[in-house]
Every structure is written in structure tokens, then in C-alpha cells.
Design a protein around this motif. Sequence first.
Motif, PDB file in Angstrom:
ATOM      1  N   ILE A   1       0.915  -1.254   0.024  1.00 34.65           N
ATOM      2  CA  ILE A   1       0.066  -0.146   0.009  1.00 34.65           C
ATOM      3  C   ILE A   1       0.905   1.357   0.035  1.00 34.65           C
ATOM      4  O   ILE A   1       0.320   2.521   0.045  1.00 34.65           O
ATOM      5  N   ARG A   2       2.442   1.084   0.182  1.00 32.92           N
ATOM      6  CA  ARG A   2       2.936   2.273   0.470  1.00 32.92           C
ATOM      7  C   ARG A   2       2.744   3.278  -0.931  1.00 32.92           C
ATOM      8  O   ARG A   2       2.670   4.536  -0.819  1.00 32.92           O
ATOM      9  N   PRO A   3       2.757   2.930  -2.182  1.00 31.01           N
ATOM     10  CA  PRO A   3       2.644   3.797  -3.332  1.00 31.01           C
ATOM     11  C   PRO A   3       1.394   4.513  -3.182  1.00 31.01           C
ATOM     12  O   PRO A   3       1.140   5.858  -3.645  1.00 31.01           O
ATOM     13  N   ALA A   4       0.236   4.170  -2.565  1.00 32.47           N
ATOM     14  CA  ALA A   4      -0.931   4.753  -2.171  1.00 32.47           C
ATOM     15  C   ALA A   4      -0.870   5.695  -1.137  1.00 32.47           C
ATOM     16  O   ALA A   4      -1.843   6.711  -1.165  1.00 32.47           O
ATOM     17  N   VAL A   5      -0.143   5.498  -0.207  1.00 28.61           N
ATOM     18  CA  VAL A   5      -0.246   6.285   1.091  1.00 28.61           C
ATOM     19  C   VAL A   5       0.788   7.304   1.383  1.00 28.61           C
ATOM     20  O   VAL A   5       0.857   8.187   2.301  1.00 28.61           O
ATOM     21  N   GLN A   6       2.099   6.962   0.735  1.00 29.19           N
ATOM     22  CA  GLN A   6       3.304   7.962   0.942  1.00 29.19           C
ATOM     23  C   GLN A   6       3.437   9.026   0.177  1.00 29.19           C
ATOM     24  O   GLN A   6       3.132   8.891  -1.037  1.00 29.19           O
ATOM     25  N   VAL A   7       3.728   9.971   0.900  1.00 30.15           N
ATOM     26  CA  VAL A   7       3.594  11.422  -0.045  1.00 30.15           C
ATOM     27  C   VAL A   7       4.945  12.217   0.157  1.00 30.15           C
ATOM     28  O   VAL A   7       5.070  13.122  -0.047  1.00 30.15           O
ATOM     29  N   GLY A   8       5.793  11.495   0.786  1.00 33.85           N
ATOM     30  CA  GLY A   8       7.270  12.158   1.137  1.00 33.85           C
ATOM     31  C   GLY A   8       8.265  11.087   1.409  1.00 33.85           C
ATOM     32  O   GLY A   8       7.706   9.688   1.551  1.00 33.85           O
TER      33      GLY A   8
ATOM     34  N   LEU B   1      -6.021  11.544   7.124  1.00 33.18           N
ATOM     35  CA  LEU B   1      -5.100  11.524   8.507  1.00 33.18           C
ATOM     36  C   LEU B   1      -3.670  11.324   8.027  1.00 33.18           C
ATOM     37  O   LEU B   1      -3.438  10.308   7.186  1.00 33.18           O
ATOM     38  N   GLU B   2      -3.002  12.227   8.264  1.00 25.79           N
ATOM     39  CA  GLU B   2      -1.481  12.428   7.913  1.00 25.79           C
ATOM     40  C   GLU B   2      -0.653  12.167   9.006  1.00 25.79           C
ATOM     41  O   GLU B   2      -0.941  12.222  10.241  1.00 25.79           O
ATOM     42  N   VAL B   3       0.479  11.541   8.522  1.00 24.80           N
ATOM     43  CA  VAL B   3       1.694  11.274   9.520  1.00 24.80           C
ATOM     44  C   VAL B   3       2.733  12.363   9.084  1.00 24.80           C
ATOM     45  O   VAL B   3       3.099  12.262   7.810  1.00 24.80           O
ATOM     46  N   LEU B   4       3.208  13.179   9.956  1.00 28.18           N
ATOM     47  CA  LEU B   4       4.133  14.125   9.611  1.00 28.18           C
ATOM     48  C   LEU B   4       5.490  13.746  10.328  1.00 28.18           C
ATOM     49  O   LEU B   4       5.569  13.149  11.524  1.00 28.18           O
ATOM     50  N   VAL B   5       6.573  14.139   9.848  1.00 27.23           N
ATOM     51  CA  VAL B   5       7.903  13.946  10.304  1.00 27.23           C
ATOM     52  C   VAL B   5       8.713  15.334  10.173  1.00 27.23           C
ATOM     53  O   VAL B   5       8.726  15.926   9.127  1.00 27.23           O
ATOM     54  N   GLU B   6       9.027  15.929  11.599  1.00 29.08           N
ATOM     55  CA  GLU B   6       9.673  17.113  11.299  1.00 29.08           C
ATOM     56  C   GLU B   6       8.749  18.248  10.669  1.00 29.08           C
ATOM     57  O   GLU B   6       9.253  18.989   9.785  1.00 29.08           O
ATOM     58  N   GLY B   7       7.604  18.229  10.806  1.00 29.52           N
ATOM     59  CA  GLY B   7       6.573  19.186  10.106  1.00 29.52           C
ATOM     60  C   GLY B   7       6.057  18.901   8.674  1.00 29.52           C
ATOM     61  O   GLY B   7       5.308  19.508   8.220  1.00 29.52           O
ATOM     62  N   ARG B   8       6.757  17.877   7.940  1.00 27.97           N
ATOM     63  CA  ARG B   8       6.347  17.615   6.769  1.00 27.97           C
ATOM     64  C   ARG B   8       5.698  16.344   6.661  1.00 27.97           C
ATOM     65  O   ARG B   8       6.057  15.336   7.390  1.00 27.97           O
ATOM     66  N   PRO B   9       4.424  16.399   5.908  1.00 26.18           N
ATOM     67  CA  PRO B   9       3.659  15.105   5.709  1.00 26.18           C
ATOM     68  C   PRO B   9       4.570  14.098   4.952  1.00 26.18           C
ATOM     69  O   PRO B   9       5.167  14.355   3.996  1.00 26.18           O
ATOM     70  N   ARG B  10       4.490  12.802   5.490  1.00 25.33           N
ATOM     71  CA  ARG B  10       5.101  11.582   4.662  1.00 25.33           C
ATOM     72  C   ARG B  10       4.105  10.512   4.484  1.00 25.33           C
ATOM     73  O   ARG B  10       4.443   9.955   3.547  1.00 25.33           O
ATOM     74  N   PHE B  11       2.955  10.435   4.994  1.00 25.17           N
ATOM     75  CA  PHE B  11       1.912   9.568   4.929  1.00 25.17           C
ATOM     76  C   PHE B  11       0.830  10.272   4.924  1.00 25.17           C
ATOM     77  O   PHE B  11       0.365  11.065   5.823  1.00 25.17           O
ATOM     78  N   ALA B  12      -0.548   9.913   4.138  1.00 24.78           N
ATOM     79  CA  ALA B  12      -1.714  10.420   4.029  1.00 24.78           C
ATOM     80  C   ALA B  12      -2.535   9.143   3.987  1.00 24.78           C
ATOM     81  O   ALA B  12      -2.481   8.443   2.961  1.00 24.78           O
ATOM     82  N   PHE B  13      -3.444   8.952   4.814  1.00 23.73           N
ATOM     83  CA  PHE B  13      -4.495   7.818   4.944  1.00 23.73           C
ATOM     84  C   PHE B  13      -6.011   8.197   4.797  1.00 23.73           C
ATOM     85  O   PHE B  13      -6.286   9.431   5.581  1.00 23.73           O
ATOM     86  N   ASP B  14      -6.946   7.436   3.892  1.00 24.45           N
ATOM     87  CA  ASP B  14      -8.199   7.996   4.077  1.00 24.45           C
ATOM     88  C   ASP B  14      -8.989   7.755   5.256  1.00 24.45           C
ATOM     89  O   ASP B  14      -8.592   6.620   6.061  1.00 24.45           O
ATOM     90  N   LEU B  15      -9.460   8.793   5.991  1.00 23.82           N
ATOM     91  CA  LEU B  15     -10.194   8.617   7.160  1.00 23.82           C
ATOM     92  C   LEU B  15     -11.683   8.822   7.104  1.00 23.82           C
ATOM     93  O   LEU B  15     -12.164   9.665   6.499  1.00 23.82           O
ATOM     94  N   ALA B  16     -12.423   7.886   7.636  1.00 22.95           N
ATOM     95  CA  ALA B  16     -14.077   7.972   7.453  1.00 22.95           C
ATOM     96  C   ALA B  16     -14.576   7.906   8.900  1.00 22.95           C
ATOM     97  O   ALA B  16     -14.061   7.181   9.667  1.00 22.95           O
TER      98      ALA B  16
END
Length: 844
Positions: A294-301, A442-457
Motif C-alpha cells: 500500500i506504500r505507493p497509495a499512502v506515502q507522500v514524502g 489522516l496524515e503522519v508528519l515527520v519534522e513538520g512535513r507530511p510523509r503519509f496520508a490515509f483515508d479517514l472515514a
Amino acid sequence: MRLLWAIALCISLGAGAPLSAATILFDFETDEDVTLWHDERKTTLGDDKRLERTQAFAASGQFSMRFWTARWRPEEHGGAQKWPAFEGKPPITDWSRYDRLVMELVNVTDTPHQLSLFITDSEKPTRQGLNHREVIPAHARIQAVIPVRKGFAARKVDATDIQVMHFFTEDPPEEMVIHLDRLLLLEPGEEIPPLPASYLKELAALQAPHVQKARSDLAEAAGRLEEAARAKPRLAEWAAEEIAGLQKRLSRVEAALAQGDEAVLDAPQAMARLRQEAAGLESLLALRLRFERIRPAVQVGSAEDVVVGFASSMEKVLPRAGAISLQTRERVQIALARNEKESLQVVVLPCERDLKRVQVRARDLFAGPGRRFSARNIQAVPVGYVETRATPPYGSPHIGWWPDPILDFMKDADVAKGDAQAFWIRVRAPKSQAPGLYHGKLEVLVEGRPRFAFDLAVRVYDFAMPDASPLPLAITFSPHDHPTDQTKEVQAKWREMEEYPINAWRRHRSRWADFLADYYITYDSLYEYSGWEPNFDDLARLHRQGRLGRFNLGYFPVYTEEGWPDVIKRIRARYEKAKALGLLEYAYIYGCDEHPKEKFPGVERAAAALKKEFPDVMVMTTTYDHSFGQDSEIQSVDAWCPLTSRFDPERVAGARARGKEVWWYICCGPHHPHANMFIEYPAIEGRLLMGALTTKYRPDGFLYYQISIWNSRKPITGGPFTDWDPRSWTSYHGDGSWTCVGPGGIPLATIRLENFRDGLEDYAYARILEATIARVEASPQLHERRAEWLKTAKAALEVPAEVAQSLARYTDDPSAVYRWRDRIARAIEAAGTPPASPWGKAAR
């Protein structure tokens, strides 16, 4: 009396080490040390066991005592259990000078075995004396240190008259062979003497086969990892490096064993950690491989070495304990009613490097044009960890770091390589929130920068939770500490410090009252601690807010002529105050805590006297009358409160037929298989206890003796790995302590407290459906029109076997709880009539 003088001499900067002395109780150097042991109430040993002197594993002198007993599996004997035991009178009977008993135990078999010990005096029955239990791993040694002074005080054993030492085991799964030696009595301040070199060498030899087995296991694990990661060269390289590191550590353990010094004592733990980390490595590789899908779908950094997984709020994710089980998914959903809070966990695992300032953040969610679920209603904070250092009385699968406090004062956390850091995602649906299914990120950030983004319902159901507890509660919040013999001196000094948690919280008294009400708990106390009075200002405020629950007017003891006027005087003043404020319907009077049968007459006189003075206030007790007044003289008590393990539905029905209420409670017991809320117990148990099990068995209320026993020197000010002491009552972890103290004395919840509230909300779902069913059945038109719905709704209301079969058999699967809860919610929404409230106000 024999003395062992263990003199440790060292030359360091011209200074010698201090002299250490201890009193030998047994060292098995004579036949008499062995022949004095016998079966209980007999003079000889039975044929099911053997005791003999042997020169193996002598920790003192030339001999140890070898205990042998055969395998006994109840399933092979028609379910019958067996407790092989031996007991004897110690040569020293006055133990009043001593605070510890120390003994060396060595298990030479391939199977872990337990060995327990009762110690008692000439008056108290053996099984009511001090009790100590050790589980000795396979091919391992345990140094048992028993705090006898504290144990005798707790059990009321006369330390000057010790007459019985009763060793026993229970249903040995395989042949049991244990060597016992060097039973020492130590006075306060005396150190445990060092062990002889010959003993250490024998322990090293005992461990040698384990080193070879560990080396073979690591080689096999390397092969499995290589095969599993064959299609992912980068992951294969990482796994090979990790295995090589474990192999180097194993070589260091092997070198320490070859030296034969005191480092030998650490070898079993070191190899256990290696085995745990090897298993964890395979688990982590499997998780990484799943996440790659699933990494290609959720990783943004850039974060190729980081894995993100999900866990429910009913799970405890250990940060450093090897194998880990998480869900990997692109989309996560949470469902809740209006005026409800529900949570999930996001877990971040950096596999190859440390991460700084990791944060989880939600964006606004939408269910169509103009229909918004604000991100302000979604809180994402790090989970904190507390470190246990010993196995508690109820057992534990792990000693070390456990998740417990929720660090609401932190937004982000640094995460070390290999750690599994959980973030608590708490969703709150306002009362005014429109029902529907909302979507966002729902985003996961590292040092202030988004690294992952998941769909949240977020699904919001079309009914609401009550503001006050759906179940009557009697719970103590009255912060105090509980020193041990070892800590009482230093904790006495801490009590003079403003930052000591039992002092620091007072600066935020009203904030604590509001915080507790958010968890359906009223600021209350079952007991009259020094200076305690009901806080009527906060109680009146909660009443105005519609959040007030039950509160106590005072504790009552057994009746005595001389003491009773003062009891009535104390309670009378509070009664009149509650009446003047319009709060009397919420009041109760509690007392005679866990009193035995011989005190029943005094309990009845006390209850009768209270009912005469205060006929409109409920009188409740946990007195040990398990007939609930049916077979005893106690007739004036209004509410009985047994332990959950003593909640007998047939007797409960009889008590209710006589107009009595029957609540239930937990405390330091019961232990498994019954549910409880210790730090090491699964989080789901608290939710099941307050939700599904309460729905199934219908106690009239829940009682808990204390949620604020705090023994930490200062509040939690950082994390995620905290210095908060998990020890609460005696040697328990979390018993009597569901809360923590944050910076400056502010309240912090725990995972256990969150599950307590979630369970009450599950129970509220059932009560709303039940009331809605009653409304439909009471209406001739609705009853006829909604016949099929009634059938479905009644089926949904039943607690399914996959959730709970009994008070001792229940699920550990969060998805089973969610399925049951969702069936109830959908039934409420499908009723064809507004949901009914059993609490007097519309659930909508």
C-alpha cells in the motif's frame, strides 16, 4: 542460629568494600535439613515427590536440595488437579528482625515450572499466610527475594512465631526438577551475599546448550528472512544486517559464559531478549512486506524505511517487545454516536533510523456540500509508556515498557529506530453533529512535513450518548500514595514537595472534577480519608450541567454504642447540605468494606440505624455475605456489591425480589480468567466489563475503590517513555490507579480509563435500543408495523457468544465488539421512531 558471612573485598582507590552478613535458614548441608520436610498434616513425604541432597547447584556449602515430582496434566486424569507439596518448621521461628527471605532456585528441565510458598504462624491457617510465587524458566535460575516483613503485616502473621513453610506447585506440565539452596534471612540494610564461583560455573554450563540452540535458531531465521524478502532486495539487505547484529550479541553472551563470572547471571535474560528480537524481526519484515503493497497509495514524502500501521483502542501495542501485530490499510473508519468519543491508534515504526518530531494530524472531513466534521473534534497525541520492573501477583507476559498514559499535553514525539510508537486518535462527535459518513485525510508528519496520508472515514449515528453515566457508579478519586517498606522513608520526604503528584493535582481541583465527568465518573470517595468532605461546589456544578452521578455522604463502620453518635453527626451535616442543594437523589452511604461473617451482626445494626435516620438514602456495602441477605441477619442494607467473580445471577434475582439492588466490583481481584484493569491485562477487558458483560448480567451499578494511587516522585512532563511509576497498591501495577498526573498537576487519562468509558457507551447503546424496543411494543400501531424490526432488534440486543459466553470466557478480538455494537446502532437507526432514552431525555 547459623550465620553466613559473605565478605566481598575489593581494592579500588585504596578503599575496601563493606562487610555483608546474612542469617542462613537452610543450606542443606545436613540430612536433617532435608528430612524435616513432610506432607501437610503428616510426618513423612508422599510417593508423588522426592527431596534429596545433591552436590549440584550448591549456592552455599557443598549441597543443595533437589525437589522432584512427576508430570500431572488434569486432562489425563479426568480433570483432577494435583498440588505436589512439602512443608516443615524452620529452625528459626522468630523472624521479627528480618525484612527479607532470599533463596536460590534452579530449574534444570526443558519446561518452565512454578514454585509457590506459604509462610505462617501457629494460629493462622497455612493458606491465609504470606504467599509467594515464582515461575522459573527452563534451564534457568531465579533468586527469589520475598519481603516477609511487609507480607506478614499484610496477612497479619505473627513474625515472632513462624511455624510453617509450605512449598507447593500446581499440575506440573512435565517432570519437575528444581534445586533449592541458600535460604537466607536478611535484616534491613543487609546486602545479599555474592554467589560462589563454583555455582556460577554450573549455571554457565546449564546455559551452554541454549547458546548453541540460539545460534542455530538465528541461522534458520536468517534463511527464512532471506527467502521472504527475495523479491525486495533492499529489505533483504536490511534483514541480513539485523541478523548479523544479533549474532554478534550472541557471541558476546557466549564469551561471558566462558569467563564464568557474575555476568553469567545476566545470560538467560540476554538470550531471552535475543530470541524476542529475532521473532520481532521476522514479524517486522512481514509487516514491512505488507506495507509495501500500500506504500505507493499512502506515502507522500521520503520515508522508505518507515512503516505505519493501525490498532484499535482495545489493544496495547508494546513499543519494545518483539513481535507486533498491526493492520496495514489505506483507509480507516471509526463509528460513533453524537456526544460520544471513540478512538483508534496510529503506530509509527522507523526501521532503519531515528525520527524526530513525529506527529499525526487530521484534516476536516466532509459528507457532502456544507456537511463538515471539524478537525477540531479529532485529537491526535502520543501514547506514553511506563516501565514495570517485576512480575506482579497476577502474572505478566512481559516486564518492561507498557503503554498506559495518554500524553494530551504533547503534539509530537521523537521515535527511535525499532520502536513502535502509538498515537491515540480520539474522535468526538458533538451533540449537534449531523448524522452521516464523513470522509477526509489522516496524515503522519515527520519534522513538520507530511510523509503519509490515509483515508479517514467517520460515521456518526443518528442518536446521542447521555451526559451522565448510563450505569450508577461509586468510584473513589482521592489521591494518595502507597509506600512500601523500601520506599516509605523517601516518599515521606516527597510528601513535603509541591510537585509530588498527590499535592500537585490540588491546583486543578475543578479541572479534575470536569475531567472525571468526561469519563462518567463523579468526584467522590467511598472512604473518609483525612480531611475528606464531599465537594458540594463541584457536585452542584456537575448537577447543573446534567453530568452528576452518585456520590457518598460518608463511610459507616460496624455499629458500636460509643462511636455511633459521631457517625450520624458527620453524615447528618452532609445529608442536609445535599438536600438543600437538591442533590439527595444522587446520594448513597457506603461502609463495612469487605467485612467477614463474624461482623455481620454489627453490619446489620449499623445499616438499620442508618435507614432509621436517613430512610431516603441508599445504604451499600461490600460485606462478604454472598447470599445478599437471604441467609444472614443483614436485612437493612439496600445495595449489595460482590466481586464480579461472586456475582451469582440466581441469588441476584432473589435479592431483587426482596427489593434489593446488587452491584458488582473489581479491585486487586479477581485475576484471570475474570476481567480486570491492570496495566498488563488486555485493554479490551475494561471495555467488555463495562459494556458487553454489564449488558449480559445487568448489575445495578459498578464500584471501584480508588483510581488515584500515585507513587511517582513528580508529574509526567515529557515522553513518550516516562518516569511515571506504574506501581500502585502494594506490588500491583495500575490497580487503584487509572489516572496519571501531567505537567503542573493537570489530569491525564490512561488507555484503561478510555476503555472504561467506551464500555459504558457500549452499554448505553444497549439501553437505548432496549428502551426503543419497549416504546415500539407499547404502541399498538408501531408494534404491528415494526414486527420484523422487533425481531431483528431483540436479536441485536443479545450479547453474542463471540463477544462473551460468561464472566470468565470472553473475546480478545476487538472486531467482535465492533460488530455487536454496530448491529445495535443500526437497529436503533432502523426503528422507524425516534430513539428512546431510558434516562428521561430523548436520545436524539
